[in-house]
Design a protein around this motif. Structure first.
Motif, PDB file in Angstrom:
ATOM      1  N   THR A  26       0.816  -1.221   0.000  1.00 54.68           N
ATOM      2  CA  THR A  26       0.000   0.000   0.000  1.00 54.68           C
ATOM      3  C   THR A  26       0.851   1.273   0.000  1.00 54.68           C
ATOM      4  OG1 THR A  26      -0.148  -0.449   2.352  1.00 54.68           O
ATOM      5  CG2 THR A  26      -2.116  -0.857   1.064  1.00 54.68           C
ATOM      6  N   TYR A  27       2.028   1.208   0.637  1.00 55.23           N
ATOM      7  CA  TYR A  27       2.876   2.393   0.762  1.00 55.23           C
ATOM      8  C   TYR A  27       3.873   2.532  -0.388  1.00 55.23           C
ATOM      9  CZ  TYR A  27       5.621  -1.443   2.639  1.00 55.23           C
ATOM     10  OH  TYR A  27       6.241  -2.653   2.786  1.00 55.23           O
ATOM     11  N   CYS A  28       3.948   1.499  -1.255  1.00 52.49           N
ATOM     12  CA  CYS A  28       5.002   1.503  -2.275  1.00 52.49           C
ATOM     13  C   CYS A  28       4.418   1.430  -3.695  1.00 52.49           C
ATOM     14  CB  CYS A  28       5.951   0.332  -2.007  1.00 52.49           C
ATOM     15  SG  CYS A  28       7.419   0.315  -3.051  1.00 52.49           S
ATOM     16  N   THR A  65      18.962  -6.025  -4.165  1.00 56.10           N
ATOM     17  CA  THR A  65      17.596  -5.621  -3.852  1.00 56.10           C
ATOM     18  C   THR A  65      16.826  -5.376  -5.158  1.00 56.10           C
ATOM     19  OG1 THR A  65      16.300  -3.980  -2.621  1.00 56.10           O
ATOM     20  CG2 THR A  65      18.425  -3.222  -3.427  1.00 56.10           C
ATOM     21  N   GLY A  66      15.634  -4.785  -5.054  1.00 52.09           N
ATOM     22  CA  GLY A  66      14.829  -4.554  -6.249  1.00 52.09           C
ATOM     23  C   GLY A  66      13.822  -3.442  -5.981  1.00 52.09           C
ATOM     24  N   GLY A  67      12.780  -3.448  -6.640  1.00 53.32           N
ATOM     25  CA  GLY A  67      11.842  -4.427  -7.132  1.00 53.32           C
ATOM     26  C   GLY A  67      11.953  -5.701  -6.280  1.00 53.32           C
ATOM     27  N   GLU A  68      11.556  -6.777  -6.869  1.00 54.17           N
ATOM     28  CA  GLU A  68      11.717  -8.042  -6.142  1.00 54.17           C
ATOM     29  C   GLU A  68      12.852  -8.829  -6.816  1.00 54.17           C
ATOM     30  OE1 GLU A  68      11.084  -9.439  -3.313  1.00 54.17           O
ATOM     31  OE2 GLU A  68      12.207 -11.124  -4.116  1.00 54.17           O
ATOM     32  N   PRO A  69      14.025  -8.917  -6.160  1.00 58.85           N
ATOM     33  CA  PRO A  69      15.177  -9.541  -6.807  1.00 58.85           C
ATOM     34  C   PRO A  69      14.951 -11.008  -7.159  1.00 58.85           C
ATOM     35  CG  PRO A  69      15.650  -9.046  -4.491  1.00 58.85           C
ATOM     36  CD  PRO A  69      14.357  -8.388  -4.824  1.00 58.85           C
ATOM     37  N   ILE A  93      20.696  -9.939   0.816  1.00 57.41           N
ATOM     38  CA  ILE A  93      19.559  -9.714  -0.097  1.00 57.41           C
ATOM     39  C   ILE A  93      18.379  -9.167   0.702  1.00 57.41           C
ATOM     40  CG2 ILE A  93      18.694 -12.113   0.147  1.00 57.41           C
ATOM     41  CD1 ILE A  93      17.901 -11.948  -2.821  1.00 57.41           C
ATOM     42  N   THR A  94      17.590  -8.315   0.070  1.00 57.03           N
ATOM     43  CA  THR A  94      16.303  -7.904   0.636  1.00 57.03           C
ATOM     44  C   THR A  94      15.219  -8.405  -0.313  1.00 57.03           C
ATOM     45  OG1 THR A  94      17.270  -5.919   1.587  1.00 57.03           O
ATOM     46  CG2 THR A  94      14.895  -5.958   1.418  1.00 57.03           C
ATOM     47  N   SER A  95      14.282  -9.179   0.222  1.00 58.71           N
ATOM     48  CA  SER A  95      13.271  -9.817  -0.623  1.00 58.71           C
ATOM     49  C   SER A  95      11.938  -9.846   0.109  1.00 58.71           C
ATOM     50  CB  SER A  95      13.731 -11.254  -0.920  1.00 58.71           C
ATOM     51  OG  SER A  95      12.682 -12.018  -1.473  1.00 58.71           O
ATOM     52  N   ILE A 117      13.916 -10.146   5.056  1.00 62.31           N
ATOM     53  CA  ILE A 117      12.601 -10.429   4.479  1.00 62.31           C
ATOM     54  C   ILE A 117      11.618  -9.384   5.001  1.00 62.31           C
ATOM     55  CG2 ILE A 117      10.712 -12.129   4.382  1.00 62.31           C
ATOM     56  CD1 ILE A 117      13.178 -13.049   2.843  1.00 62.31           C
ATOM     57  N   SER A 118      10.814  -8.854   4.100  1.00 63.73           N
ATOM     58  CA  SER A 118       9.845  -7.828   4.495  1.00 63.73           C
ATOM     59  C   SER A 118       8.537  -8.485   4.926  1.00 63.73           C
ATOM     60  CB  SER A 118       9.574  -6.896   3.309  1.00 63.73           C
ATOM     61  OG  SER A 118      10.794  -6.385   2.850  1.00 63.73           O
ATOM     62  N   ILE A 119       8.142  -8.235   6.166  1.00 65.03           N
ATOM     63  CA  ILE A 119       6.843  -8.741   6.664  1.00 65.03           C
ATOM     64  C   ILE A 119       6.181  -7.583   7.410  1.00 65.03           C
ATOM     65  CG2 ILE A 119       5.644 -10.407   8.138  1.00 65.03           C
ATOM     66  CD1 ILE A 119       7.930 -12.315   7.869  1.00 65.03           C
ATOM     67  N   THR A 158       9.929  -4.415   8.829  1.00 69.27           N
ATOM     68  CA  THR A 158       8.510  -4.087   8.999  1.00 69.27           C
ATOM     69  C   THR A 158       8.329  -2.583   8.912  1.00 69.27           C
ATOM     70  OG1 THR A 158       8.217  -5.927  10.482  1.00 69.27           O
ATOM     71  CG2 THR A 158       6.601  -4.186  10.651  1.00 69.27           C
ATOM     72  N   VAL A 159       7.534  -2.126   7.985  1.00 69.04           N
ATOM     73  CA  VAL A 159       7.288  -0.686   7.879  1.00 69.04           C
ATOM     74  C   VAL A 159       6.258  -0.288   8.933  1.00 69.04           C
ATOM     75  CG1 VAL A 159       6.439   1.155   6.373  1.00 69.04           C
ATOM     76  CG2 VAL A 159       7.867  -0.659   5.423  1.00 69.04           C
ATOM     77  N   LEU A 160       6.589   0.777   9.670  1.00 66.84           N
ATOM     78  CA  LEU A 160       5.673   1.261  10.716  1.00 66.84           C
ATOM     79  C   LEU A 160       4.552   2.073  10.081  1.00 66.84           C
ATOM     80  CD1 LEU A 160       8.176   2.608  13.367  1.00 66.84           C
ATOM     81  CD2 LEU A 160       6.476   0.796  13.731  1.00 66.84           C
ATOM     82  N   LEU A 188       8.047   4.827   7.966  1.00 73.42           N
ATOM     83  CA  LEU A 188       7.526   5.076   6.630  1.00 73.42           C
ATOM     84  C   LEU A 188       8.188   6.329   6.049  1.00 73.42           C
ATOM     85  CD1 LEU A 188       5.310   4.370   4.487  1.00 73.42           C
ATOM     86  CD2 LEU A 188       3.812   5.926   5.726  1.00 73.42           C
ATOM     87  N   MET A 189       8.669   6.230   4.793  1.00 72.37           N
ATOM     88  CA  MET A 189       9.294   7.384   4.153  1.00 72.37           C
ATOM     89  C   MET A 189       8.362   7.937   3.075  1.00 72.37           C
ATOM     90  SD  MET A 189      13.132   5.903   3.768  1.00 72.37           S
ATOM     91  CE  MET A 189      13.093   4.257   4.450  1.00 72.37           C
ATOM     92  N   GLN A 190       8.400   9.233   2.945  1.00 72.45           N
ATOM     93  CA  GLN A 190       7.601   9.869   1.892  1.00 72.45           C
ATOM     94  C   GLN A 190       8.308   9.675   0.555  1.00 72.45           C
ATOM     95  OE1 GLN A 190       6.669  13.919   2.697  1.00 72.45           O
ATOM     96  NE2 GLN A 190       5.238  14.032   0.985  1.00 72.45           N
TER      97      GLN A 190
HETATM   98  N1  SAM Z   1      10.884  -6.443  -2.857  1.00 71.80           N
HETATM   99  C1  SAM Z   1      11.848  -6.452  -1.802  1.00 71.80           C
HETATM  100  C2  SAM Z   1      11.176  -6.396  -0.452  1.00 71.80           C
HETATM  101  O1  SAM Z   1       9.948  -6.380  -0.400  1.00 71.80           O
HETATM  102  O2  SAM Z   1      11.879  -6.418   0.544  1.00 71.80           O
HETATM  103  C3  SAM Z   1      12.946  -5.415  -1.935  1.00 71.80           C
HETATM  104  C4  SAM Z   1      12.570  -4.015  -2.338  1.00 71.80           C
HETATM  105  S1  SAM Z   1      11.628  -3.104  -1.163  1.00 71.80           S
HETATM  106  C5  SAM Z   1      11.532  -1.539  -1.967  1.00 71.80           C
HETATM  107  C6  SAM Z   1      12.829  -2.831   0.127  1.00 71.80           C
HETATM  108  C7  SAM Z   1      12.270  -2.397   1.447  1.00 71.80           C
HETATM  109  O3  SAM Z   1      11.781  -1.078   1.341  1.00 71.80           O
HETATM  110  C8  SAM Z   1      11.137  -3.246   1.993  1.00 71.80           C
HETATM  111  O4  SAM Z   1      11.426  -3.640   3.305  1.00 71.80           O
HETATM  112  C9  SAM Z   1       9.959  -2.294   1.965  1.00 71.80           C
HETATM  113  O5  SAM Z   1       9.032  -2.579   2.982  1.00 71.80           O
HETATM  114  C10 SAM Z   1      10.627  -0.969   2.158  1.00 71.80           C
HETATM  115  N2  SAM Z   1       9.867   0.192   1.699  1.00 71.80           N
HETATM  116  C11 SAM Z   1       9.282   0.387   0.507  1.00 71.80           C
HETATM  117  N3  SAM Z   1       8.681   1.589   0.447  1.00 71.80           N
HETATM  118  C12 SAM Z   1       8.888   2.187   1.650  1.00 71.80           C
HETATM  119  C13 SAM Z   1       8.543   3.452   2.205  1.00 71.80           C
HETATM  120  N4  SAM Z   1       7.855   4.354   1.518  1.00 71.80           N
HETATM  121  N5  SAM Z   1       8.953   3.725   3.459  1.00 71.80           N
HETATM  122  C14 SAM Z   1       9.672   2.825   4.165  1.00 71.80           C
HETATM  123  N6  SAM Z   1      10.029   1.620   3.687  1.00 71.80           N
HETATM  124  C15 SAM Z   1       9.646   1.291   2.449  1.00 71.80           C
END
Ligand code: SAM
Length: 323
Positions: A26-28, A65-69, A93-95, A117-119, A158-160, A188-190
């Motif tokens: 939702t935030y990305c 990282t990515g996108g989804e690597p 890796i961030t996935s 891992i993002s959860i 975990t994004v707050l 959360l970043m703008q």
């Molecule tokens: N697809 C991978 C993933 O989900 O981890 C890697 C890319 S994702 C852009 C990398 C990290 O950035 C994730 O942990 C994601 O939750 C975080 N992220 C994306 N948009 C963000 C935002 N606006 N503020 C803070 N964190 C954000």
């Protein structure tokens, strides 16, 4: 050595290998990935040259990282290539871990050292509402496999978000009691595309930090190539907590990382301008011109980002560059 005009040293490269993502966080990428220009991602030979050039300039850690690597089929080869680069001590890796149980053995065999891992929720319904996918059980299964294997250090991002903080934090704390993992809360970043969401959902990490300290959590001393998190441990918990607070005072003073996008642009800051292309220099096995280009561009790195002034640079969303 990669050093900027403010004396900061860059031990850490964040390398995006694709900007395509399969999740709709939702935030990305709330509307999912939009393919608005032809894709021309860095090839394996280009990635090898990039890794060598950075390593010779003092980089010790590469985060893929990515996108989804994990959407790239040659990801295990990319991990192995980074790992085999002289001077690189750590490949991470961030996935989103959408197929973690299947992918994990390949990543481990390729030599991955650290997996983030993002959860964004431990509640399956909330997880689905945030990401658009019903994958929480699969991801948690992969994390358990990784912890049992023990070869890679596993962390969770975990994004707050205001809507989910509070009760969520209690469920994470319960999980960390018996799970030997580091959970990092990211403020959360703008970005260029999430203004309204940011204004409604941004929560400061400093509040959580104060509560952790009151509850007996103690700071961990960090390594020089460590990421931006302030980490805490507690004698009663097997897991640790990290806080990434990009809006905190002096956040950029300890910046130790540079970024390269999946199209080969050097980004001096996550919230800088549109990036400076290294693609031409990446075509030759002679990395000297590439290094000269990186060193000369580094002179333009600013002291801080301008997020406090709501200036998000060219970053429309973090999937563009890998966070
Ligand atoms: N697809 C991978 C993933 O989900 O981890 C890697 C890319 S994702 C852009 C990398 C990290 O950035 C994730 O942990 C994601 O939750 C975080 N992220 C994306 N948009 C963000 C935002 N606006 N503020 C803070 N964190 C954000």
């Amino acid at each position: 050595m990669l050093t900027d005009n403010f004396g900061r040293r860059f031990y850490y490269l964040r390398l995006s290998i694709t900007d395509v993502c399969n999740f709709k966080c939702t935030y990305c990428l709330p509307d999912g990935y939009q393919c608005d220009q032809p894709r021309d991602f860095l090839s394996l030979p280009e990635i090898k040259r990039l890794a060598s050039a950075f390593a010779e300039l003092g980089t010790e850690k590469i985060r893929i990282t990515g996108g989804e690597p994990a959407l790239r089929k040659d990801l295990p080869d990319i991990i192995a290539a980074c790992k085999q680069t002289k001077g690189i001590k750590k490949v991470a890796i961030t996935s989103n871990g959408f197929k973690l149980p299947t992918h994990l053995p390949q990543w481990l065999d390729a030599g991955i050292d650290a997996i983030n891992i993002s959860i964004d929720s431990l509640d399956p319904r909330q997880f689905h509402a945030i990401t658009g996918h019903d994958k929480l059980d699969t991801i948690l299964k992969g994390i358990d496999m990784g912890l049992a294997d023990g070869r890679a250090n596993i962390k969770v991002n975990t994004v707050l978000m205001r809507e989910y903080s509070g009760k969520s934090i209690q469920s994470y704390l319960a999980w960390l009691k018996d799970t030997p993992i580091t959970l990092r809360f990211i403020e959360l970043m703008q970005t260029g595309e999430n203004d309204a969401f940011f204004n409604a959902q941004h929560v400061q990490g400093s509040r959580i930090k104060q509560n952790l300290i009151l509850d007996g959590w103690l700071p961990v001393i960090q390594d020089k190539a460590a990421g931006p998190a302030q980490e805490f441990y507690h004698p009663d918990y097997q897991g640790r907590i990290g806080l990434i607070m990009p809006y905190s005072k002096d956040f950029c003073d300890s910046c130790n990382r540079l970024r390269v996008s999946s199209s080969g642009k050097l980004h001096l800051c996550l919230f800088g301008d549109s990036g400076l292309s290294l693609r031409e220099q990446l075509q030759s096995d002679d990395v000297a011109p590439l290094q000269a280009q990186i060193l000369s561009l580094l002179g333009d790195k600013k002291a801080t980002h301008f997020l406090h002034e709501k200036l998000t640079g060219a970053t429309k969303n973090l999937a563009m560059l890998g966070g």
